[in-house]
Write an enzyme that holds these catalytic residues in place. Structure first.
Site, PDB file in Angstrom:
ATOM      1  N   GLN A  39      -7.755  54.629  73.698  1.00  0.00           N
ATOM      2  CA  GLN A  39      -7.901  55.493  74.869  1.00  0.00           C
ATOM      3  C   GLN A  39      -8.544  54.788  76.060  1.00  0.00           C
ATOM      4  O   GLN A  39      -8.601  55.345  77.146  1.00  0.00           O
ATOM      5  CB  GLN A  39      -8.723  56.744  74.512  1.00  0.00           C
ATOM      6  CG  GLN A  39      -8.129  57.567  73.385  1.00  0.00           C
ATOM      7  CD  GLN A  39      -6.687  57.958  73.643  1.00  0.00           C
ATOM      8  OE1 GLN A  39      -6.364  58.484  74.693  1.00  0.00           O
ATOM      9  NE2 GLN A  39      -5.815  57.662  72.690  1.00  0.00           N
ATOM     10  N   ASN A  40      -9.039  53.567  75.842  1.00  0.00           N
ATOM     11  CA  ASN A  40      -9.593  52.825  76.972  1.00  0.00           C
ATOM     12  C   ASN A  40      -8.441  52.386  77.858  1.00  0.00           C
ATOM     13  O   ASN A  40      -7.430  51.882  77.375  1.00  0.00           O
ATOM     14  CB  ASN A  40     -10.407  51.624  76.501  1.00  0.00           C
ATOM     15  CG  ASN A  40     -11.248  51.039  77.615  1.00  0.00           C
ATOM     16  OD1 ASN A  40     -10.711  50.613  78.637  1.00  0.00           O
ATOM     17  ND2 ASN A  40     -12.551  51.032  77.432  1.00  0.00           N
ATOM     18  N   ARG A  41      -8.611  52.544  79.148  1.00  0.00           N
ATOM     19  CA  ARG A  41      -7.516  52.286  80.088  1.00  0.00           C
ATOM     20  C   ARG A  41      -7.524  50.881  80.671  1.00  0.00           C
ATOM     21  O   ARG A  41      -6.730  50.571  81.559  1.00  0.00           O
ATOM     22  CB  ARG A  41      -7.577  53.329  81.205  1.00  0.00           C
ATOM     23  CG  ARG A  41      -7.274  54.711  80.614  1.00  0.00           C
ATOM     24  CD  ARG A  41      -7.839  55.846  81.348  1.00  0.00           C
ATOM     25  NE  ARG A  41      -9.281  55.765  81.491  1.00  0.00           N
ATOM     26  CZ  ARG A  41      -9.975  56.603  82.246  1.00  0.00           C
ATOM     27  NH1 ARG A  41      -9.370  57.553  82.900  1.00  0.00           N
ATOM     28  NH2 ARG A  41     -11.290  56.502  82.335  1.00  0.00           N
ATOM     29  N   THR A 141     -13.488  52.036  82.761  1.00  0.00           N
ATOM     30  CA  THR A 141     -12.170  52.333  82.202  1.00  0.00           C
ATOM     31  C   THR A 141     -12.280  53.059  80.858  1.00  0.00           C
ATOM     32  O   THR A 141     -11.280  53.428  80.270  1.00  0.00           O
ATOM     33  CB  THR A 141     -11.358  51.036  82.000  1.00  0.00           C
ATOM     34  OG1 THR A 141     -12.063  50.178  81.088  1.00  0.00           O
ATOM     35  CG2 THR A 141     -11.129  50.330  83.327  1.00  0.00           C
TER      36      THR A 141
END
Length: 165
Positions: A39-41, A141
């Site tokens: 889920q880290n962008r 992020t």
């Protein structure tokens, strides 16, 4: 409390910018990869900014950094923390960011990924920068930063592109 250790920096001979996180989260530590939480962008954001497909494995992620002269590391080398939240970090020890900059004089700008990375940078390194190196503080992020979507992050983080020309 678990002791957490940062990874070695990802830096090329001609890196132009350095992106600093705080400390890898639990998923990243388990996988031994920067920004491994799905889920880290971070990787999606860089791919968007560089107009490339999002890399799907760690070798492709490291190649993306190398192609665009981006170095990656963390402000903290060691800390104690349960879970992944930066707010839970205790007993921190910084990485040798000034040493990294001295060994890599092609780095002209530093971008801190999130509040804890920025706070640690100010605390440990702000007074020991080589002349001409600029520092920027960006929103994280991380999936914990739910108030900013990918488009908003891209708007802010797009400033890195000016330093990569």
């Amino acid at each position: 409390m678990s002791q957490c250790r940062s990874f070695e920096p990802l830096v090329g001979a001609n890196s132009k910018i350095l992106i600093l996180g705080s400390m890898p989260g639990m998923k990243s530590l388990q996988e031994q990869e920067y920004y491994a939480h799905p889920q880290n962008r971070f990787w999606k954001l860089l791919a968007l900014l560089f107009n490339e497909p999002a890399p799907d494995d760690y070798a492709a992620k490291k190649a993306l950094l190398a192609r665009h002269a981006v170095a990656l590391w963390d402000t903290l080398g060691v800390c104690e923390r349960e879970g992944s939240l930066d707010s839970d970090i205790k007993n921190e020890t910084p990485n040798d960011v000034p040493g990294l900059l001295a060994r890599n004089p092609s780095i002209r700008a530093i971008f801190c990924n999130g509040g804890k990375a920025g706070a640690a940078f100010k605390k440990y390194f702000a007074r020991s920068l080589p002349p001409g190196v600029e520092v920027f503080y960006f929103h994280s992020t991380s999936p914990a930063n739910a108030r900013m979507n990918l488009a908003a992050l891209a708007q802010e983080w797009g400033r890195i592109l000016a330093y990569l020309k």
